[in-house]
Motif scaffolding. Structure first.
Motif, PDB file in Angstrom:
ATOM      1  N   ASN A   8       0.805  -1.216   0.000  1.00 41.72           N
ATOM      2  CA  ASN A   8       0.000   0.000   0.000  1.00 41.72           C
ATOM      3  C   ASN A   8       0.852   1.286   0.000  1.00 41.72           C
ATOM      4  O   ASN A   8       1.110   1.884   1.040  1.00 41.72           O
ATOM      5  CB  ASN A   8      -0.914  -0.031   1.223  1.00 41.72           C
ATOM      6  CG  ASN A   8      -2.046   0.920   1.121  1.00 41.72           C
ATOM      7  OD1 ASN A   8      -1.927   1.960   0.499  1.00 41.72           O
ATOM      8  ND2 ASN A   8      -3.166   0.579   1.736  1.00 41.72           N
ATOM      9  N   LYS A   9       1.222   1.719  -1.204  1.00 41.23           N
ATOM     10  CA  LYS A   9       2.137   2.877  -1.303  1.00 41.23           C
ATOM     11  C   LYS A   9       1.469   4.184  -0.898  1.00 41.23           C
ATOM     12  O   LYS A   9       2.101   5.052  -0.299  1.00 41.23           O
ATOM     13  CB  LYS A   9       2.734   2.982  -2.703  1.00 41.23           C
ATOM     14  CG  LYS A   9       1.728   3.243  -3.815  1.00 41.23           C
ATOM     15  CD  LYS A   9       1.530   2.052  -4.691  1.00 41.23           C
ATOM     16  CE  LYS A   9       0.220   2.172  -5.431  1.00 41.23           C
ATOM     17  NZ  LYS A   9       0.025   1.293  -6.526  1.00 41.23           N
ATOM     18  N   ALA A  10       0.167   4.328  -1.232  1.00 43.96           N
ATOM     19  CA  ALA A  10      -0.513   5.583  -0.887  1.00 43.96           C
ATOM     20  C   ALA A  10      -0.551   5.739   0.636  1.00 43.96           C
ATOM     21  O   ALA A  10      -0.309   6.824   1.177  1.00 43.96           O
ATOM     22  CB  ALA A  10      -1.924   5.586  -1.459  1.00 43.96           C
ATOM     23  N   ASN A  60       5.908   3.879 -12.717  1.00 45.50           N
ATOM     24  CA  ASN A  60       4.482   3.654 -12.967  1.00 45.50           C
ATOM     25  C   ASN A  60       4.295   2.982 -14.320  1.00 45.50           C
ATOM     26  O   ASN A  60       4.612   3.566 -15.364  1.00 45.50           O
ATOM     27  CB  ASN A  60       3.720   4.984 -12.907  1.00 45.50           C
ATOM     28  CG  ASN A  60       2.223   4.774 -13.057  1.00 45.50           C
ATOM     29  OD1 ASN A  60       1.697   4.735 -14.158  1.00 45.50           O
ATOM     30  ND2 ASN A  60       1.532   4.581 -11.947  1.00 45.50           N
ATOM     31  N   GLY A  61       3.791   1.749 -14.279  1.00 46.39           N
ATOM     32  CA  GLY A  61       3.658   0.954 -15.495  1.00 46.39           C
ATOM     33  C   GLY A  61       2.561   1.464 -16.417  1.00 46.39           C
ATOM     34  O   GLY A  61       2.700   1.434 -17.645  1.00 46.39           O
ATOM     35  N   THR A  62       1.457   1.939 -15.835  1.00 43.20           N
ATOM     36  CA  THR A  62       0.324   2.386 -16.642  1.00 43.20           C
ATOM     37  C   THR A  62       0.718   3.557 -17.536  1.00 43.20           C
ATOM     38  O   THR A  62       0.461   3.555 -18.743  1.00 43.20           O
ATOM     39  CB  THR A  62      -0.829   2.820 -15.713  1.00 43.20           C
ATOM     40  OG1 THR A  62      -1.121   1.728 -14.844  1.00 43.20           O
ATOM     41  CG2 THR A  62      -2.061   3.205 -16.488  1.00 43.20           C
ATOM     42  N   THR A  63       1.347   4.558 -16.946  1.00 46.92           N
ATOM     43  CA  THR A  63       1.725   5.732 -17.742  1.00 46.92           C
ATOM     44  C   THR A  63       2.826   5.376 -18.737  1.00 46.92           C
ATOM     45  O   THR A  63       2.864   5.917 -19.837  1.00 46.92           O
ATOM     46  CB  THR A  63       2.178   6.889 -16.839  1.00 46.92           C
ATOM     47  OG1 THR A  63       3.103   6.382 -15.884  1.00 46.92           O
ATOM     48  CG2 THR A  63       1.015   7.525 -16.141  1.00 46.92           C
ATOM     49  N   ALA A 118       0.427  11.052  -9.223  1.00 44.18           N
ATOM     50  CA  ALA A 118       0.328  10.871  -7.759  1.00 44.18           C
ATOM     51  C   ALA A 118       0.942   9.535  -7.331  1.00 44.18           C
ATOM     52  O   ALA A 118       1.694   9.469  -6.351  1.00 44.18           O
ATOM     53  CB  ALA A 118      -1.130  10.952  -7.326  1.00 44.18           C
ATOM     54  N   ASP A 119       0.661   8.475  -8.079  1.00 39.65           N
ATOM     55  CA  ASP A 119       1.203   7.155  -7.736  1.00 39.65           C
ATOM     56  C   ASP A 119       2.743   7.186  -7.742  1.00 39.65           C
ATOM     57  O   ASP A 119       3.386   6.657  -6.834  1.00 39.65           O
ATOM     58  CB  ASP A 119       0.665   6.132  -8.749  1.00 39.65           C
ATOM     59  CG  ASP A 119       1.213   4.740  -8.520  1.00 39.65           C
ATOM     60  OD1 ASP A 119       0.721   4.059  -7.604  1.00 39.65           O
ATOM     61  OD2 ASP A 119       2.148   4.340  -9.249  1.00 39.65           O
ATOM     62  N   SER A 120       3.312   7.838  -8.742  1.00 34.97           N
ATOM     63  CA  SER A 120       4.781   7.929  -8.807  1.00 34.97           C
ATOM     64  C   SER A 120       5.320   8.743  -7.635  1.00 34.97           C
ATOM     65  O   SER A 120       6.405   8.471  -7.111  1.00 34.97           O
ATOM     66  CB  SER A 120       5.217   8.587 -10.117  1.00 34.97           C
ATOM     67  OG  SER A 120       4.828   7.805 -11.214  1.00 34.97           O
ATOM     68  N   HIS A 171       3.995   8.910  -4.600  1.00 33.99           N
ATOM     69  CA  HIS A 171       3.981   8.046  -3.410  1.00 33.99           C
ATOM     70  C   HIS A 171       5.226   7.157  -3.405  1.00 33.99           C
ATOM     71  O   HIS A 171       5.898   6.983  -2.382  1.00 33.99           O
ATOM     72  CB  HIS A 171       2.750   7.116  -3.429  1.00 33.99           C
ATOM     73  CG  HIS A 171       1.445   7.854  -3.354  1.00 33.99           C
ATOM     74  ND1 HIS A 171       0.303   7.392  -3.952  1.00 33.99           N
ATOM     75  CD2 HIS A 171       1.112   9.006  -2.733  1.00 33.99           C
ATOM     76  CE1 HIS A 171      -0.686   8.244  -3.716  1.00 33.99           C
ATOM     77  NE2 HIS A 171      -0.220   9.223  -2.986  1.00 33.99           N
ATOM     78  N   LYS A 172       5.516   6.593  -4.575  1.00 35.95           N
ATOM     79  CA  LYS A 172       6.646   5.662  -4.662  1.00 35.95           C
ATOM     80  C   LYS A 172       7.973   6.383  -4.452  1.00 35.95           C
ATOM     81  O   LYS A 172       8.872   5.869  -3.789  1.00 35.95           O
ATOM     82  CB  LYS A 172       6.607   4.939  -6.016  1.00 35.95           C
ATOM     83  CG  LYS A 172       5.406   3.983  -6.109  1.00 35.95           C
ATOM     84  CD  LYS A 172       5.165   3.501  -7.519  1.00 35.95           C
ATOM     85  CE  LYS A 172       4.005   2.503  -7.570  1.00 35.95           C
ATOM     86  NZ  LYS A 172       3.568   2.199  -8.935  1.00 35.95           N
ATOM     87  N   LEU A 173       8.069   7.587  -5.011  1.00 33.09           N
ATOM     88  CA  LEU A 173       9.307   8.356  -4.813  1.00 33.09           C
ATOM     89  C   LEU A 173       9.496   8.694  -3.334  1.00 33.09           C
ATOM     90  O   LEU A 173      10.611   8.635  -2.811  1.00 33.09           O
ATOM     91  CB  LEU A 173       9.269   9.641  -5.662  1.00 33.09           C
ATOM     92  CG  LEU A 173      10.489  10.549  -5.551  1.00 33.09           C
ATOM     93  CD1 LEU A 173      11.777   9.834  -5.966  1.00 33.09           C
ATOM     94  CD2 LEU A 173      10.306  11.810  -6.403  1.00 33.09           C
TER      95      LEU A 173
END
Ligand code: HSE
Length: 430
Positions: free
Chosen positions: A104-106, A159-162, A200-202, A204-206
């Motif tokens: 859960n990165k967020a 981020n795989g999606t982007t 946003a997902d990237s 969180h991961k950063l």
């Protein structure tokens, strides 16, 4: 042979993968890794997901509390995602003496401090390899394999999606909307793709990678962020003609006592290792003062790679390695200071500029005049189309310039009578 009982909360895509591997191989892990894993209880409110995952009825718990309250369960895997009730489940599991594994990165980006503090106080650990880079063991690398280093940069596609969308735009000339639609059809992008495409997902991961790598607390809200949702196909096509490929990058750099943390679309020279990372793949480059440059590459999203990372964490916890690391490493304590993030306007990069101008004598002089007055030096200019008196794009590459100066110059350029529409600017690295 030691046997460790595991409880699983959430049977979505990843949860179902984790249930499958634990049911099929949990015991067989014994001779290989030195501990048998027994999936003892599973909590999932959606009956259809339970049926689909083929979890035996006797393992199904009424709710997450039943797992948290089970004294035989030593490790709780949280795979429901989102902030609530994941946060409450994790905190409660830690307080009840369970170790926790999550993807859960967020949640970690937003509430990492509270969760780490609670875990340390309870003498338990939380492991989260699957939160960044899917199956790529990048957190383990930063935490353990590169532990001797002062980390200087973290630079990657997380981020795989982007990355899938940008690859389709670059290689198949698809518009952003078409590439996104295709990503949704293939199940890479969510019905609401905002978390991915907004960056946003990237972010969180950063934030997670930066905390471990740079050993500082990170307020992820302060990380500079631009998504890919405003990218036009023409930007990519013109950049490609100049030998550059567009990627959504997460960038972390140590800059003296400050950190430079940013997520934004970035142009890379075609021969840059990250320029060749396509589709849903992720790659993260990390450089340290002794190791030099390293690169981690693999499938960054999806059931199989993410399951691989979750189960590796469970093994690490069951063997007793993860709790030791978690209790000792400073980045998981509440001691690290809050990172001071560099103001984005002070960050220096090269820029790709795309300006729609009326094709007539003197236009270039006006634009270069504005750039010059703002201390921006032009490296190259291309006008891919010629139509006297008509609207044409002017494409420029600058030398390294300060972000604040470039923005100010572009505001001035967009006010010129020979310029039509809003000009586009994309940072260039590598
Ligand atoms: N949505 C993420 C991605 C996968 O596209 O990379 C989970 O982290």
């Amino acid at each position: 042979m030691d046997q460790v009982k595991v409880g699983l909360v959430g049977l979505g895509t990843i949860g179902a993968g984790v249930a499958q591997i634990l049911l099929e191989r949990g015991r067989a892990f014994g001779p290989k890794v030195g501990v048998e894993l027994l999936l003892a209880r599973v909590a999932e409110l959606d009956r259809a997901k339970i049926r689909k995952a083929k979890v035996p009825a006797k393992l199904v718990a009424k709710n997450a509390d039943e797992i948290i309250d089970d004294p035989d369960i030593q490790i709780v895997i949280e795979l429901i995602g989102g902030i609530h009730p994941a946060r409450e489940i994790i905190l409660s599991a830690l307080k009840k003496g369970k170790h926790v594994v999550t993807a859960n990165k967020a949640l970690l980006a937003a509430h990492g401090d509270t969760i780490f503090k609670t875990a340390r106080k309870a003498g338990r650990c939380i492991s989260f390899e699957a939160s960044v880079g899917g199956g790529i063991p990048v957190i383990g690398a930063l935490r353990d394999g590169l532990a001797a280093n002062g980390i200087q940069t973290i630079f990657g596609i997380v981020n795989g999606t982007t990355n899938y969308i940008l690859t389709q735009m670059t290689q198949a000339d698809k518009t952003y909307a078409d590439a996104l639609g295709e990503a949704q059809e293939k199940g890479y992008a969510e019905a609401d793709p905002t978390a991915d495409v907004s960056g946003a997902d990237s972010t969180h991961k950063l934030a997670i990678l930066a905390r471990i790598g740079f050993g500082m607390r990170i307020d992820y809200h302060k990380i500079y962020r631009e998504g890919i949702d405003k990218i036009h196909l023409e930007d990519l096509q013109d950049a490609l003609k100049l030998g550059y490929v567009l990627k959504l990058l997460a960038i972390g750099k140590r800059q003296g006592s400050q950190l430079e943390l940013r997520v934004h679309p970035t142009l890379l020279p075609m021969d840059h290792p990250l320029a060749m990372v396509n589709g849903v793949y992720n790659a993260i480059g990390i450089s340290g003062d002794w190791v030099g440059s390293t690169m981690f590459y693999g499938r960054g999203a999806g059931r199989e790679p993410t399951t691989s990372a979750v189960v590796a964490d469970v093994i690490d916890v069951a063997l007793g390695r993860a709790p030791i690391t978690f209790s000792k490493r400073g980045c998981f304590s509440s001691k690290p200071k809050m990172a001071r993030l560099m103001d984005i306007t002070k960050i220096k990069t090269r820029y790709f500029l795309r300006i729609n101008v009326i094709d007539r004598p003197g236009v270039l002089a006006k634009i270069s005049g504005v750039l010059g007055r703002n201390e921006i030096s032009i490296a190259s200019v291309v006008q891919p189309e010629w139509r006297h008196g008509k609207l044409v794009p002017l494409v420029m590459m600058t030398h390294t310039a300060m972000s604040g100066h470039v923005r100010r110059a572009m505001r001035q350029i967009d006010c010129l009578d020979v310029v039509k529409g809003k000009s586009r600017l994309i940072r260039v690295e590598g």
